[in-house]
Design a protein around this motif. Structure first.
Motif, PDB file in Angstrom:
ATOM      1  N   GLY A 137      -0.900 -37.089  -5.116  1.00 37.86           N
ATOM      2  CA  GLY A 137      -1.979 -37.121  -4.208  1.00 37.86           C
ATOM      3  C   GLY A 137      -1.806 -35.781  -3.149  1.00 37.86           C
ATOM      4  N   LEU A 138      -0.598 -35.566  -2.870  1.00 37.17           N
ATOM      5  CA  LEU A 138      -0.424 -34.160  -2.236  1.00 37.17           C
ATOM      6  C   LEU A 138      -0.888 -32.833  -2.885  1.00 37.17           C
ATOM      7  CD1 LEU A 138       1.121 -32.789   0.152  1.00 37.17           C
ATOM      8  CD2 LEU A 138       3.088 -32.792  -1.000  1.00 37.17           C
ATOM      9  N   VAL A 139      -0.602 -32.896  -4.082  1.00 38.08           N
ATOM     10  CA  VAL A 139      -0.824 -31.792  -5.087  1.00 38.08           C
ATOM     11  C   VAL A 139      -2.459 -31.757  -4.907  1.00 38.08           C
ATOM     12  CG1 VAL A 139      -1.127 -30.942  -7.351  1.00 38.08           C
ATOM     13  CG2 VAL A 139       1.089 -31.678  -6.561  1.00 38.08           C
ATOM     14  N   GLU A 140      -3.417 -32.753  -5.142  1.00 40.39           N
ATOM     15  CA  GLU A 140      -4.761 -32.792  -4.962  1.00 40.39           C
ATOM     16  C   GLU A 140      -4.905 -32.573  -3.718  1.00 40.39           C
ATOM     17  OE1 GLU A 140      -6.031 -36.524  -6.581  1.00 40.39           O
ATOM     18  OE2 GLU A 140      -5.625 -35.927  -8.680  1.00 40.39           O
ATOM     19  N   LYS A 141      -4.507 -33.003  -2.583  1.00 41.01           N
ATOM     20  CA  LYS A 141      -4.884 -32.640  -1.166  1.00 41.01           C
ATOM     21  C   LYS A 141      -4.751 -31.249  -0.894  1.00 41.01           C
ATOM     22  CE  LYS A 141      -5.576 -35.759   1.406  1.00 41.01           C
ATOM     23  NZ  LYS A 141      -6.505 -36.624   1.917  1.00 41.01           N
TER      24      LYS A 141
ATOM     25  N   LYS B 108       1.278 -33.342   7.834  1.00 38.15           N
ATOM     26  CA  LYS B 108       1.172 -34.679   7.715  1.00 38.15           C
ATOM     27  C   LYS B 108      -0.233 -34.792   6.845  1.00 38.15           C
ATOM     28  CE  LYS B 108       2.404 -37.967  10.025  1.00 38.15           C
ATOM     29  NZ  LYS B 108       2.680 -39.027  11.385  1.00 38.15           N
ATOM     30  N   VAL B 109      -0.170 -35.394   5.724  1.00 38.51           N
ATOM     31  CA  VAL B 109      -1.698 -35.663   4.931  1.00 38.51           C
ATOM     32  C   VAL B 109      -1.507 -37.246   4.641  1.00 38.51           C
ATOM     33  CG1 VAL B 109      -1.832 -33.486   4.078  1.00 38.51           C
ATOM     34  CG2 VAL B 109      -0.064 -35.053   2.747  1.00 38.51           C
ATOM     35  N   HIS B 110      -2.614 -37.812   4.445  1.00 33.33           N
ATOM     36  CA  HIS B 110      -2.568 -39.166   4.154  1.00 33.33           C
ATOM     37  C   HIS B 110      -3.040 -39.309   2.544  1.00 33.33           C
ATOM     38  CE1 HIS B 110      -3.139 -43.618   4.604  1.00 33.33           C
ATOM     39  NE2 HIS B 110      -4.100 -43.452   3.682  1.00 33.33           N
ATOM     40  N   VAL B 111      -2.057 -39.568   1.568  1.00 31.33           N
ATOM     41  CA  VAL B 111      -2.272 -39.882   0.386  1.00 31.33           C
ATOM     42  C   VAL B 111      -1.742 -40.989  -0.191  1.00 31.33           C
ATOM     43  CG1 VAL B 111      -1.778 -37.156   0.019  1.00 31.33           C
ATOM     44  CG2 VAL B 111       0.035 -38.851  -0.192  1.00 31.33           C
TER      45      VAL B 111
END
Length: 284
Positions: A81-85, A5-8
């Motif tokens: 956002g996911l790609v950058e994270k 899980k990531v915050h994007v």
């Protein structure tokens, strides 16, 4: 498969991955009322040479359900956002149905981050007026009856009738993914799909190979809609554009991810091998 899980982009996004981190990264995006589970039969067949990321779109699966319209652009921003994270500089997206609409929006907004993309049972064409009326009817139905009867009516129609009889367990798994959606998430996604523009010009203008996959028996997105490329208001077929790899799966409806996962994985792998070649080879 590992779940994270990531915050994007203001939401908590859940994604799954398989494969090796040091390999080239590809991203598989599920369809409406789906989740990363949609790709579980395909992902293991691609891990030898690729790191495979399978996000769950906002309003789907275990990802946040914000209270606004989920435009394709907003969903693309989530993927970015996911790609950058994850520190991914360049990737290849494959989108199933709704995921294809998101893929096109991503390609439109973030072209420098893509090496190529594929539309799986999807289309670059916008909703027709008839399709918009149907989405309004679906929204009204969900508001009145709830998400459960909607999912039970929707999911079987995605499979070829004979496949529904042959793989009842898989159909039930797809239903389970749909039942995890809230009514709010489904409604906001339907609203966003109605708003998407005509992006068919992106197909014939692309500077890299594009993969298009259709099911011969698909009643949701017809092969004609998948393979139609519009230029100056004159419909043309993809055969006039050699960089577009066109594949029709016989005996398959809208869910080759379950109906023919080995065939889909072969076609995706063949397409990925063509990237970087000066003369793309049409997949068989």
């Amino acid at each position: 498969m590992e779940k994270h899980k990531v915050h994007v982009n203001g939401i908590d996004m859940v994604y799954e991955e398989c494969g090796q981190e040091n390999e080239k990264t590809i991203i598989l995006i599920h369809g409406f009322c789906g989740s990363s589970h949609y790709w579980h039969n395909v992902c293991p067949l691609l891990t030898e040479h690729y790191r495979v990321i399978m996000p769950q779109l906002r309003g789907h699966g275990e990802t946040s359900v914000p209270d606004n319209i989920y435009t394709m652009e907003a969903l693309a921003d989530d993927i970015n956002g996911l790609v950058e994270k994850l520190g991914i500089e360049k990737t290849v997206l494959f989108g199933h149905s709704l995921g294809g609409y998101v893929t096109l929006a991503f390609a439109d907004k973030y072209p420098d981050k893509l090496s190529g993309f594929g539309l799986i049972h999807s289309t670059a064409l916008p909703d027709t007026e008839e399709m918009k009326r149907k989405r309004y009817q679906d929204i009204a139905f969900i508001q009145k009856e709830g998400i459960e009867p909607y999912v039970h009516e929707l999911i079987p129609k995605l499979f070829k009738e004979s496949k529904r009889q042959d793989m009842p367990d898989e159909v039930e798994k797809v239903k389970e993914a749909g039942l995890k959606m809230s009514a709010k998430g489904a409604i906001h996604t339907l609203e966003g799909m109605m708003m998407r523009p005509d992006r068919s010009a992106m197909l014939h203008e692309a500077c890299y190979p594009i993969l298009l996959v259709a099911g011969a028996d698909d009643e949701v997105v017809s092969p004609d809609d998948t393979f139609s490329v519009n230029e100056q208001e004159t419909p043309k077929t993809t055969y006039e554009y050699p960089h577009i790899q066109e594949n029709t799966f016989e005996g398959v409806a809208h869910m080759s991810l379950f109906e023919a996962p080995e065939q889909l994985a072969r076609v995706i792998a063949n397409y990925l091998r063509t990237l970087g070649e000066k003369e793309p080879v049409r997949a068989l």
